[in-house]
Each structure stands twice: as structure tokens, then as C-alpha cells.
Design a protein around this motif. Structure first.
Motif, PDB file in Angstrom:
ATOM      1  N   TYR A 118       0.854  -1.194   0.000  1.00  0.00           N
ATOM      2  CA  TYR A 118       0.000   0.000   0.000  1.00  0.00           C
ATOM      3  C   TYR A 118       0.882   1.234   0.000  1.00  0.00           C
ATOM      4  CZ  TYR A 118       0.738  -0.457   5.068  1.00  0.00           C
ATOM      5  OH  TYR A 118       1.293  -0.611   6.302  1.00  0.00           O
ATOM      6  N   THR A 119       0.267   2.375  -0.198  1.00  0.00           N
ATOM      7  CA  THR A 119       1.018   3.629  -0.248  1.00  0.00           C
ATOM      8  C   THR A 119       1.493   4.001   1.148  1.00  0.00           C
ATOM      9  OG1 THR A 119      -0.330   4.322  -2.108  1.00  0.00           O
ATOM     10  CG2 THR A 119       0.877   6.047  -0.964  1.00  0.00           C
ATOM     11  N   TRP A 120       2.803   4.050   1.318  1.00  0.00           N
ATOM     12  CA  TRP A 120       3.356   4.384   2.627  1.00  0.00           C
ATOM     13  C   TRP A 120       3.130   5.856   2.956  1.00  0.00           C
ATOM     14  CZ3 TRP A 120       4.361  -0.126   4.514  1.00  0.00           C
ATOM     15  CH2 TRP A 120       4.904  -1.124   3.716  1.00  0.00           C
ATOM     16  N   ASN A 121       3.204   6.151   4.229  1.00  0.00           N
ATOM     17  CA  ASN A 121       3.187   7.527   4.692  1.00  0.00           C
ATOM     18  C   ASN A 121       4.604   8.077   4.547  1.00  0.00           C
ATOM     19  OD1 ASN A 121       3.304   9.832   6.259  1.00  0.00           O
ATOM     20  ND2 ASN A 121       1.740   9.110   7.657  1.00  0.00           N
ATOM     21  N   SER A 122       4.885   8.638   3.375  1.00  0.00           N
ATOM     22  CA  SER A 122       6.264   9.015   3.038  1.00  0.00           C
ATOM     23  C   SER A 122       6.831  10.090   3.965  1.00  0.00           C
ATOM     24  CB  SER A 122       6.329   9.477   1.586  1.00  0.00           C
ATOM     25  OG  SER A 122       5.297  10.414   1.332  1.00  0.00           O
ATOM     26  N   ASN A 123       5.994  11.048   4.358  1.00  0.00           N
ATOM     27  CA  ASN A 123       6.489  12.103   5.248  1.00  0.00           C
ATOM     28  C   ASN A 123       6.953  11.524   6.581  1.00  0.00           C
ATOM     29  OD1 ASN A 123       5.088  13.501   3.220  1.00  0.00           O
ATOM     30  ND2 ASN A 123       4.955  15.273   4.566  1.00  0.00           N
ATOM     31  N   MET A 124       6.182  10.567   7.087  1.00  0.00           N
ATOM     32  CA  MET A 124       6.557   9.929   8.345  1.00  0.00           C
ATOM     33  C   MET A 124       7.876   9.173   8.199  1.00  0.00           C
ATOM     34  SD  MET A 124       5.059  10.324  11.146  1.00  0.00           S
ATOM     35  CE  MET A 124       5.699   8.920  12.036  1.00  0.00           C
ATOM     36  N   LEU A 125       8.052   8.517   7.068  1.00  0.00           N
ATOM     37  CA  LEU A 125       9.294   7.760   6.866  1.00  0.00           C
ATOM     38  C   LEU A 125      10.494   8.706   6.884  1.00  0.00           C
ATOM     39  CD1 LEU A 125       8.239   5.145   4.169  1.00  0.00           C
ATOM     40  CD2 LEU A 125       8.415   4.847   6.647  1.00  0.00           C
ATOM     41  N   CYS A 126      10.338   9.862   6.262  1.00  0.00           N
ATOM     42  CA  CYS A 126      11.435  10.849   6.266  1.00  0.00           C
ATOM     43  C   CYS A 126      11.695  11.327   7.694  1.00  0.00           C
ATOM     44  CB  CYS A 126      11.088  12.048   5.392  1.00  0.00           C
ATOM     45  SG  CYS A 126      10.999  11.636   3.657  1.00  0.00           S
ATOM     46  N   ALA A 127      10.620  11.614   8.417  1.00  0.00           N
ATOM     47  CA  ALA A 127      10.761  12.119   9.790  1.00  0.00           C
ATOM     48  C   ALA A 127      11.467  11.080  10.667  1.00  0.00           C
ATOM     49  CB  ALA A 127       9.389  12.458  10.375  1.00  0.00           C
ATOM     50  N   ILE A 128      11.109   9.832  10.503  1.00  0.00           N
ATOM     51  CA  ILE A 128      11.685   8.772  11.336  1.00  0.00           C
ATOM     52  C   ILE A 128      13.147   8.528  10.963  1.00  0.00           C
ATOM     53  CG2 ILE A 128      11.579   6.287  11.751  1.00  0.00           C
ATOM     54  CD1 ILE A 128       8.516   6.648  11.799  1.00  0.00           C
ATOM     55  N   ARG A 129      13.432   8.601   9.690  1.00  0.00           N
ATOM     56  CA  ARG A 129      14.826   8.449   9.252  1.00  0.00           C
ATOM     57  C   ARG A 129      15.682   9.540   9.906  1.00  0.00           C
ATOM     58  NH1 ARG A 129      18.637   9.564   5.243  1.00  0.00           N
ATOM     59  NH2 ARG A 129      19.618   7.692   4.403  1.00  0.00           N
ATOM     60  N   GLU A 130      15.196  10.759   9.882  1.00  0.00           N
ATOM     61  CA  GLU A 130      15.926  11.877  10.479  1.00  0.00           C
ATOM     62  C   GLU A 130      16.087  11.654  11.993  1.00  0.00           C
ATOM     63  OE1 GLU A 130      17.580  14.246   9.122  1.00  0.00           O
ATOM     64  OE2 GLU A 130      18.071  15.233  11.013  1.00  0.00           O
ATOM     65  N   ALA A 131      15.028  11.196  12.636  1.00  0.00           N
ATOM     66  CA  ALA A 131      15.087  10.950  14.088  1.00  0.00           C
ATOM     67  C   ALA A 131      16.129   9.877  14.415  1.00  0.00           C
ATOM     68  CB  ALA A 131      13.710  10.540  14.608  1.00  0.00           C
ATOM     69  N   PHE A 132      16.196   8.840  13.591  1.00  0.00           N
ATOM     70  CA  PHE A 132      17.202   7.790  13.815  1.00  0.00           C
ATOM     71  C   PHE A 132      18.614   8.331  13.589  1.00  0.00           C
ATOM     72  CE2 PHE A 132      13.831   4.435  13.377  1.00  0.00           C
ATOM     73  CZ  PHE A 132      14.100   3.809  14.577  1.00  0.00           C
ATOM     74  N   LEU A 133      18.766   9.183  12.591  1.00  0.00           N
ATOM     75  CA  LEU A 133      20.088   9.785  12.355  1.00  0.00           C
ATOM     76  C   LEU A 133      20.534  10.574  13.579  1.00  0.00           C
ATOM     77  CD1 LEU A 133      19.951  11.007   8.638  1.00  0.00           C
ATOM     78  CD2 LEU A 133      21.342   9.166   9.602  1.00  0.00           C
TER      79      LEU A 133
END
Lengths: 321, 321
Positions: free
Chosen positions: B179-194
Motif C-alpha cells: 500500500y502507499t506508505w506515509n512518506s512524510n513519516m518515513l522521512c521524519a523517522i529516518r531523520e530521528a534515527f540519524l
């Protein structure tokens, strides 16, 4: 795409559903229905044409399904299905009408209550031009009645009545806490709706039609043929255009993306390997974007003999297969 | 909170689960388990203490559940449950271990593989300080084996194996489209992990402990008592502090929010009406924030006799009731 929700909330395992099947999303609906253990009757339709109400009625009479599923807009083929009057046919035979309006929501005239649609699903990332990640759902009284009769609980997280209660759609005690909402998405969607209100819904629909016609005329001037011959039956925000034979559609998309920084999709389902799918909607629904798309397609086809030799199409997602 | 996912993917209707119950989130887990038609055995524990492994083992032997559910951190009470060694006990008796780690994820030492946790759920909006809206899930081989044996399909949207395949967690054909992912959330989480990687996980844990102690000392200096007497058993990022009798906790929170622009929670579940719950984690896990929280609580209690007369507590969500 999340049309599965319609099943999980209104139907029992083993019940019969009729699915009008003319593309990738209807196939998805079938996969979902089968996942839920429903009995699926598929009504195949042509992939460049709409379903006729009389054919749908015949199938309803024949199979007595509890629900008819149909896509309002089928993005894999570019077909726009008329819906007005369909619910009357369904209800006459005790059948619910469930609609996938993901692509048509906020882009094409759609009257959920007036057309008596029993269950409908929309999404923020198409006509509304908001980020993806949430779903818009609406159920008729008829559908809610059915849910109330359901003996098996839906999953906790997807419990429509619990969610509706939290959003104060129901007068059913205190709102309570169901789960932590995606607050950023709610803000984004609120802003997108404000922008839509400022523009006006009727203006948005009109503009969408104009931009579609601008694109279609441009493509036809280039000597290309559109997948859906009758323009009344075309989805205005996703256009399927047939590429000349011998052209690797994925290479075309890849080149457009990598070199011209333009994201054009390849066909999926019935249009796989044959068409480009050009999505123009929301914020991008402007003459300069349409014209840029036409420029890109011109260049991409002109240069095809050159770049196709050195270009592989690897890396482009193959989910249409 | 989304611990329900653990049930929907690993268990059959009618199977027996043991739920260690010492607060709001364990109650939620019970509601979810019951929603799925599981047979629930609840093991009540004290709300200001951890569960003892020997007690858990006794119950497992007695009831032979297929799964033990326990909260790593129970935010309604502020208790931090030790987990190391618990899976050995579970596995000895053929029981899976499922853990709610929403609040402890990225804030408290947690070793999912080393501790052999079979199913665990975390969230981005706590220790990671990213927006809410997604869930982190991990399943052991043991849990996956069980899923493979499951006869009833999980809902399409929540189908763990399909999702895992899309994320290429499995070597099971092409990734496909689920399904279509929540792309904004994925970016936010990637940044948080960084950001987490830059800081270092061990440093983050250490800092969380330091800030908790700074807060606890400050509160005790004010003459307040903490709900969890043994500091080894306290959750470092959510602190439950008992307010003097006769104080309307909701009014206190409302005043802090409206006048001092500080969001402090009231107790829910066992601490309802008795405690403030002070969450300090992620980006806010800094000395100046701890000190500001202490200032606010001082002011809020000092001024209580004055504002409480004119203040109603209406409008503060009552989901703890």
C-alpha cells in the motif's frame, strides 16, 4: 486501495460480493475479499470502457451479492466510471454499493450522500495534494446497520465505530481514546482542505477537466493514441497514453526521471508495457505543468533510439507485473 | 498501544493468553485480546511495583497460555518492568513473550534479540521524539513460525508477512506493492534515527537516567512523594508524582497548560485523580526542561488555592476514567 476496510467492517466470512473488475485496483479488491474469506464473483469489464448499469444489474440479480464493489476511477487504465443511479439498482436488490474513490476524491464530481453510496474510501495524496498516510471513509446508514448486525468484531485498530466515536461522528458517550493519531498528517490535511475551500470545489473540478483536455490535445497532436478512446469515459487526472510499439516503457520512465527529473508512471495491470500513465492533479494541475509533461514526452520519445541502447530498465519497481 | 497487532498475527480465536495487568495499557491489551475472541487470563499486579518472574512462571504453568503479554514501561503508573530472562521462562513452557515497548523504545536499554522477545511493538513519538503515526514491530523466528501455521488470515492491511516482504525483510520474491506508505513519516523517522545515531544509544540512555534523577530529587525536595517508591523500578521518561490530597489534578494540568504553556498529564488508570505524569524524553530530555518542569509544578501548587476557585476542569480529555 484501502478498500479492504469496506469488507472488514461490513461483511461476514463466506458472504458473496460482486467485484467489477477492469484493472489493477479491482484485482486488489479481489485479493482483499479473498483474504477475508468472502466468496468473490468477478465481473470482468473491458479495460478501456466503463461498466454498463444494465450489465451490473443482471449480475446482481443472478448472483444476489451482499455488496457490489466498483472503482470510481481506475488508475491502472484511466477509466472514469459513472456512479449516479447505481446505488438505486443495488438497493432494489438488497445489495450495498462500495466504491474506491482514491483517485477521484477532490478531483472529479462525487456526491456520496446524493448518490447513496454505502461505503466509500478516498485518500489525501491525489486530488487533495496532501501527503499520503491517512484514509477518508464514509458509510451510509444502511452500511452502519449492517455493521451493527455483524457478529465478528473487526480488528481493534480498524474498528470503524470506535474510530467514529473518537471523532464525535456518533452520539455514543464520551469520545475516549482509541489510539494516538498521526498529528502531523491531520495538520497537513486540514491545510489541504483549507486550500481546496479557498479555490472552491467546482472550480477545482473545472480546472481539472481543462488541464486534462489540454494534455489530451497535446498528446494527440504528437500522433499518440489514448488508451480510452471515448473522452467522456476518461479519468481527468490520470491519463493513459499508448506508446509506439517496440518502445520499452520502463526505460522511457527511467530516462524521464533520471535525466529530465520528471516522474511519469508506466502502465500497470492491463496497460502494463503498453502505456505511460500521466498524473496531473492537485498542486500540479496547472497549464505550465501540462506543457512541461508534453515537452518531456516529446523529448523522451525523440531520443529513445539513442538512450535505449545504453539504458537498462532495472530499478524501476515492477509491481504492475 | 498497537499491541493488538501481536494478537492478530500470532494467535487464533479461542486461544489462551496471559496478560500481566498493572495499568491502563495492560487493560487495553485485554480489550484487544477480547476483541479478537481470545481467552484472557489476567494476572493483576500492584500498580507501583514490577512483576516477579516467579509469579509469572507460576501462572504460566497453571494456565498454559500460548502467549504472555507484558508492558515494558507502563506509562499510566510509571513502572519499568525488567524483561531480561523472562523469555527463557516463557519458552521453557511453550509460551511466547509479547512486549509493549512504546514508551521504552530508544529511551531505556532494550535488547530484543538478546532477550529473545517474540513480539514487540515500539513507537516513534516517545524516546525517538519523531511524530506519531507509525509503529515499529519485531517478531522472533518462533513468532514467525506460529504465524506461518495460522489458518485464519490477518487483515490485508496488517498482514505482517506482506509488509515485511515489501520492506525486503524476507527473501520472498519481488518486493511488490502493498500500500502507499506515509512518506512524510518515513522521512521524519529516518531523520530521528540519524539524530539518535549521532548522539549514540548508550549516551541517550545515560542522559535519560540523569534527567530522571534530577527530576525526582527536585520533586522530593518539594515534599512530594513519587508513586513508585523504589527508584530502580521507575520508568525514567514518565514520572508519576502524587499530589497532596484535595487537589483537583485536572485543574492543575489545565492551569499549567493554559497559563504556563506547559503540557503535563494527569494520571490515568490506577493513578487517575492522584498523580501528575511528567513526561521528559527525546528532544526535551535536557536539564533546562527538567528545571522548568519543576518550576511549573511549584507555581501550579502554590497558586492552587487561588485559581482552583474560578477554574473548571472541563475540556481536559477524560480518557483515563
Amino acid at each position: 486501495m484501502e478498500a479492504w476496510k469496506l469488507y472488514s467492517r461490513t461483511l461476514h466470512t463466506g458472504e458473496k460480493v460482486l467485484i467489477a473488475t477492469n484493472g489493477f485496483w479491482a484485482d486488489r479488491a479481489i485479493a482483499m475479499a479473498e483474504n477475508y474469506g468472502l466468496e468473490v464473483v468477478r465481473l470482468p469489464g473491458p479495460s478501456n470502457e466503463t461498466f454498463k448499469f444494465e450489465d451490473l444489474e443482471k449480475e446482481i440479480i443472478k448472483h444476489k451479492p451482499v455488496l457490489l464493489f466498483i472503482s470510481h476511477g481506475e488508475t491502472s487504465t484511466g477509466v472514469l466510471q459513472p456512479l449516479e443511479g447505481l446505488s438505486k439498482i443495488c438497493h432494489r436488490h438488497g445489495c450495498l454499493l462500495a466504491v474506491d474513490a482514491i483517485i477521484t476524491f477532490a478531483a472529479v464530481p462525487l456526491f456520496v450522500d446524493r448518490w447513496e453510496i454505502d461505503a466509500i474510501v478516498g485518500a489525501p495524496q491525489k486530488g487533495l495534494a496532501a501527503p499520503p498516510g491517512l484514509t477518508f471513509l464514509s458509510f451510509s446508514e444502511r452500511a452502519v446497520e449492517r455493521m451493527d448486525k455483524k457478529k465478528v468484531n473487526p480488528p481493534f485498530y480498524l474498528h470503524a465505530k470506535k474510530v467514529a466515536n473518537c471523532w464525535r461522528c456518533l452520539n455514543d458517550g464520551p469520545a475516549g481514546f482509541h489510539y494516538t493519531w498521526n498529528s502531523n498528517m491531520l495538520c497537513a490535511i486540514r491545510e489541504a482542505f483549507l486550500q481546496l475551500l479557498e479555490k472552491g470545489l467546482a472550480n477545482t473540478w473545472e480546472n481539472q477537466t481543462k488541464m486534462a483536455e489540454r494534455l489530451w490535445i497535446g498528446l494527440e497532436k504528437m500522433g499518440l493514441k489514448l488508451w480510452v478512446p471515448n473522452k467522456e469515459k476518461r479519468l481527468p487526472n490520470v491519463t493513459t497514453v499508448i506508446l509506439p510499439e517496440g518502445i520499452d516503457v520502463k526505460k522511457v520512465c527511467r530516462y524521464a526521471y533520471d535525466v529530465l527529473h520528471t516522474d511519469i508512471s508506466f502502465g500497470i495491470g492491463p496497460t502494463y508495457g503498453k502505456c505511460l500513465r500521466i498524473g496531473i492533479m492537485g498542486y500540479n494541475c496547472r497549464p505550465e505543468i501540462v506543457d512541461r509533461a508534453l515537452e518531456v514526452i516529446t523529448e523522451v520519445l525523440d531520443k529513445y533510439p539513442i538512450y535505449s541502447k545504453q539504458y537498462t530498465s532495472v530499478g524501476v519497481n515492477s509491481w504492475g507485473r
